[in-house]
Motif scaffolding. Structure first.
Motif, PDB file in Angstrom:
ATOM      1  N   PRO A 177      10.925   5.184  -2.994  1.00 39.47           N
ATOM      2  CA  PRO A 177       9.883   6.237  -3.412  1.00 39.47           C
ATOM      3  C   PRO A 177       9.542   7.360  -3.864  1.00 39.47           C
ATOM      4  CG  PRO A 177       8.681   5.102  -0.572  1.00 39.47           C
ATOM      5  CD  PRO A 177      10.161   5.281  -1.215  1.00 39.47           C
ATOM      6  N   ASP A 178      10.506   8.535  -3.222  1.00 39.12           N
ATOM      7  CA  ASP A 178      10.684  10.114  -3.334  1.00 39.12           C
ATOM      8  C   ASP A 178      11.424  10.222  -4.794  1.00 39.12           C
ATOM      9  OD1 ASP A 178       9.406  10.631  -0.746  1.00 39.12           O
ATOM     10  OD2 ASP A 178      11.758  10.338   0.317  1.00 39.12           O
ATOM     11  N   ARG A 179      11.714   8.995  -5.100  1.00 39.21           N
ATOM     12  CA  ARG A 179      11.827   8.995  -6.433  1.00 39.21           C
ATOM     13  C   ARG A 179      11.394   9.429  -8.105  1.00 39.21           C
ATOM     14  NH1 ARG A 179      17.721   5.134  -7.086  1.00 39.21           N
ATOM     15  NH2 ARG A 179      17.544   7.141  -9.527  1.00 39.21           N
ATOM     16  N   PHE A 180       9.597   8.696  -7.215  1.00 42.44           N
ATOM     17  CA  PHE A 180       8.679   8.731  -8.174  1.00 42.44           C
ATOM     18  C   PHE A 180       7.687   9.434  -7.820  1.00 42.44           C
ATOM     19  CE2 PHE A 180       9.258   4.592  -6.962  1.00 42.44           C
ATOM     20  CZ  PHE A 180       7.400   4.330  -6.442  1.00 42.44           C
ATOM     21  N   THR A 181       6.291  10.270  -8.851  1.00 41.29           N
ATOM     22  CA  THR A 181       4.942  10.781  -8.042  1.00 41.29           C
ATOM     23  C   THR A 181       4.714   9.450  -7.497  1.00 41.29           C
ATOM     24  OG1 THR A 181       5.855  12.678  -9.477  1.00 41.29           O
ATOM     25  CG2 THR A 181       3.739  12.130  -8.253  1.00 41.29           C
ATOM     26  N   GLN A 182       4.042   9.749  -6.884  1.00 44.26           N
ATOM     27  CA  GLN A 182       2.694   9.061  -6.164  1.00 44.26           C
ATOM     28  C   GLN A 182       1.771   9.487  -6.649  1.00 44.26           C
ATOM     29  OE1 GLN A 182       3.440   5.940  -3.765  1.00 44.26           O
ATOM     30  NE2 GLN A 182       5.416   7.628  -2.798  1.00 44.26           N
ATOM     31  N   ILE A 183       0.687   9.631  -6.495  1.00 47.62           N
ATOM     32  CA  ILE A 183      -0.863   9.388  -7.390  1.00 47.62           C
ATOM     33  C   ILE A 183      -1.446   9.139  -6.391  1.00 47.62           C
ATOM     34  CG2 ILE A 183      -2.129  10.657  -9.021  1.00 47.62           C
ATOM     35  CD1 ILE A 183      -0.292  10.375 -10.651  1.00 47.62           C
ATOM     36  N   PRO A 184      -3.256   9.106  -5.764  1.00 46.52           N
ATOM     37  CA  PRO A 184      -3.930   8.837  -5.410  1.00 46.52           C
ATOM     38  C   PRO A 184      -4.283   7.909  -5.851  1.00 46.52           C
ATOM     39  CG  PRO A 184      -3.745  10.953  -4.613  1.00 46.52           C
ATOM     40  CD  PRO A 184      -3.086  10.830  -5.770  1.00 46.52           C
ATOM     41  N   HIS A 185      -5.412   6.317  -5.592  1.00 45.53           N
ATOM     42  CA  HIS A 185      -6.298   5.579  -6.864  1.00 45.53           C
ATOM     43  C   HIS A 185      -7.479   6.395  -6.937  1.00 45.53           C
ATOM     44  CE1 HIS A 185      -6.680   2.174  -9.320  1.00 45.53           C
ATOM     45  NE2 HIS A 185      -4.992   1.261  -8.466  1.00 45.53           N
ATOM     46  N   SER A 186      -7.510   6.031  -8.320  1.00 45.99           N
ATOM     47  CA  SER A 186      -9.620   6.533  -8.624  1.00 45.99           C
ATOM     48  C   SER A 186     -10.124   5.493  -9.404  1.00 45.99           C
ATOM     49  CB  SER A 186      -9.018   6.961 -10.434  1.00 45.99           C
ATOM     50  OG  SER A 186      -8.240   5.867 -11.231  1.00 45.99           O
ATOM     51  N   MET A 187      -9.322   4.660  -8.855  1.00 49.48           N
ATOM     52  CA  MET A 187     -10.157   3.033  -9.188  1.00 49.48           C
ATOM     53  C   MET A 187     -10.325   2.882 -10.356  1.00 49.48           C
ATOM     54  SD  MET A 187     -11.837   2.914  -5.196  1.00 49.48           S
ATOM     55  CE  MET A 187     -12.825   0.867  -4.959  1.00 49.48           C
ATOM     56  N   ASN A 188     -10.607   3.216 -11.410  1.00 48.37           N
ATOM     57  CA  ASN A 188     -10.583   3.021 -12.470  1.00 48.37           C
ATOM     58  C   ASN A 188      -9.781   3.127 -13.669  1.00 48.37           C
ATOM     59  OD1 ASN A 188     -11.346   3.420 -15.330  1.00 48.37           O
ATOM     60  ND2 ASN A 188     -11.903   5.971 -14.909  1.00 48.37           N
ATOM     61  N   PRO A 189      -9.213   1.824 -14.127  1.00 44.89           N
ATOM     62  CA  PRO A 189      -8.255   1.048 -14.712  1.00 44.89           C
ATOM     63  C   PRO A 189      -7.987   2.495 -15.885  1.00 44.89           C
ATOM     64  CG  PRO A 189     -10.314   0.105 -15.147  1.00 44.89           C
ATOM     65  CD  PRO A 189     -10.223   0.655 -13.977  1.00 44.89           C
ATOM     66  N   LEU A 190      -8.990   3.062 -16.742  1.00 47.48           N
ATOM     67  CA  LEU A 190      -9.021   3.663 -17.781  1.00 47.48           C
ATOM     68  C   LEU A 190      -8.128   4.505 -17.920  1.00 47.48           C
ATOM     69  CD1 LEU A 190     -12.860   3.950 -19.260  1.00 47.48           C
ATOM     70  CD2 LEU A 190     -10.582   2.472 -20.745  1.00 47.48           C
ATOM     71  N   SER A 191      -7.753   5.045 -16.192  1.00 43.30           N
ATOM     72  CA  SER A 191      -6.814   5.948 -16.053  1.00 43.30           C
ATOM     73  C   SER A 191      -5.730   6.366 -16.235  1.00 43.30           C
ATOM     74  CB  SER A 191      -6.848   6.205 -13.782  1.00 43.30           C
ATOM     75  OG  SER A 191      -8.190   6.862 -14.112  1.00 43.30           O
ATOM     76  N   LEU A 192      -5.065   4.476 -16.522  1.00 45.38           N
ATOM     77  CA  LEU A 192      -4.082   4.518 -17.416  1.00 45.38           C
ATOM     78  C   LEU A 192      -3.940   4.842 -18.617  1.00 45.38           C
ATOM     79  CD1 LEU A 192      -1.149   2.521 -16.212  1.00 45.38           C
ATOM     80  CD2 LEU A 192      -2.322   0.543 -17.334  1.00 45.38           C
ATOM     81  N   VAL A 193      -4.693   4.082 -19.253  1.00 45.83           N
ATOM     82  CA  VAL A 193      -5.234   4.533 -20.704  1.00 45.83           C
ATOM     83  C   VAL A 193      -5.204   5.691 -21.324  1.00 45.83           C
ATOM     84  CG1 VAL A 193      -6.675   3.660 -22.794  1.00 45.83           C
ATOM     85  CG2 VAL A 193      -6.309   2.345 -21.095  1.00 45.83           C
ATOM     86  N   ASP A 194      -5.418   6.345 -20.573  1.00 49.93           N
ATOM     87  CA  ASP A 194      -5.959   7.830 -20.783  1.00 49.93           C
ATOM     88  C   ASP A 194      -4.575   8.877 -20.316  1.00 49.93           C
ATOM     89  OD1 ASP A 194      -8.227   7.592 -21.351  1.00 49.93           O
ATOM     90  OD2 ASP A 194      -9.400   7.321 -19.655  1.00 49.93           O
TER      91      ASP A 194
END
Length: 261
Positions: A177-194
């Motif tokens: 997992p150190d090979r990518f950046t982990q971000i806390p979940h927003s619980m909003n699917p639009l975070s992917l679109v935005d």
């Protein structure tokens, strides 16, 4: 004794697997039917015990069995007045139950990690026989395999140990997992679109339908395709609850399974 009880699983038959794109229209038809069909009103008796269940996400079809158990009066018939608490992104369902803010909670296979770390949590009923947890990415990104996560921003729900299938897939694929950046979940699917992340953890039963409705093409990375087939959502409580209130635990278990059935 508690460690023996944790392995008892509810005998809920799994839904047969289907190939191809998930067909969720029947799911929403069921939700419409439950919400619109006139159901008998079951009055709580004066002696009803108030019980809170802390859900692991916001209200949605993922928790349909609990809604059904309330609306059909199965909890009431057991002398229970059940309230469902919606989760916020900053909540830990495990901590909520351990702190007494709820008597029961909904978790996934991460419950075993909590138990392994010495926290007094106990499985009451195993609901999902297969974890619906997947990773999704916009199709235009070209991300479609675990190796494609390297160097990307991955939005994952790590606060609630809801990522056990995802971690198992990384281990199986030999990816640190150190090979990518982990971000806390927003619980909003639009975070992917935005563009707040490149990849997002999601449930196959819910968010895929959202993106289909929005006509947004996505790619799915499913741990089951990489040899990781964990259990999904379960109902759990504390050791104190099942040791000191075994009859209530039995009642919660039976009414919940009836709701799901």
């Amino acid at each position: 004794m508690p460690h023996r009880f944790i392995w008892q699983a509810a005998k809920v038959e799994p839904v047969p697997r289907r190939t191809g794109r998930p067909r969720l229209y029947g799911v929403w038809a069921f939700v419409w039917l439950v919400l619109s069909f006139p159901l008998p009103v079951f009055a709580q008796s004066p002696s009803s015990e108030t019980v809170r269940i802390h859900l692991k996400w916001r209200h949605q079809f993922q928790f349909a069995g609990y809604y059904a158990a309330i609306e059909q009066g199965y909890y009431a018939q057991e002398g229970l007045d059940v309230t469902l608490l919606e989760r916020k992104a900053t909540d830990s369902v495990f901590q909520s139950v351990l702190d007494g803010r709820a008597e029961y909670g909904v978790a996934d296979a991460g419950l075993i990690l909590e138990r392994h770390f010495g926290r007094p949590v106990t499985l009451v009923a195993q609901i999902f026989q297969h974890s619906p947890l997947i990773l999704i990415a916009l199709r235009e990104s070209g991300i479609s395999t675990p190796n494609d996560l390297i160097g990307r921003r991955v939005m994952i729900d790590s606060r609630n140990h809801s990522n056990s299938a995802y971690l198992g897939m990384l281990l199986q694929s030999g990816i640190n997992p150190d090979r990518f950046t982990q971000i806390p979940h927003s619980m909003n699917p639009l975070s992917l679109v935005d563009g707040e992340c490149d990849v997002m953890s999601a449930y196959l039963t819910d968010q895929t339908f959202f993106f289909k409705e929005q006509d947004i093409p996505i790619n799915l990375i499913n741990p089951q395709n990489y040899g990781v087939d964990f259990y999904g959502d379960n109902l759990f409580t504390t050791d104190f609850e099942w040791l000191n209130r075994p009859e209530r635990v039995r009642a919660m278990r039976e009414a919940t399974i009836r709701g799901w059935a």
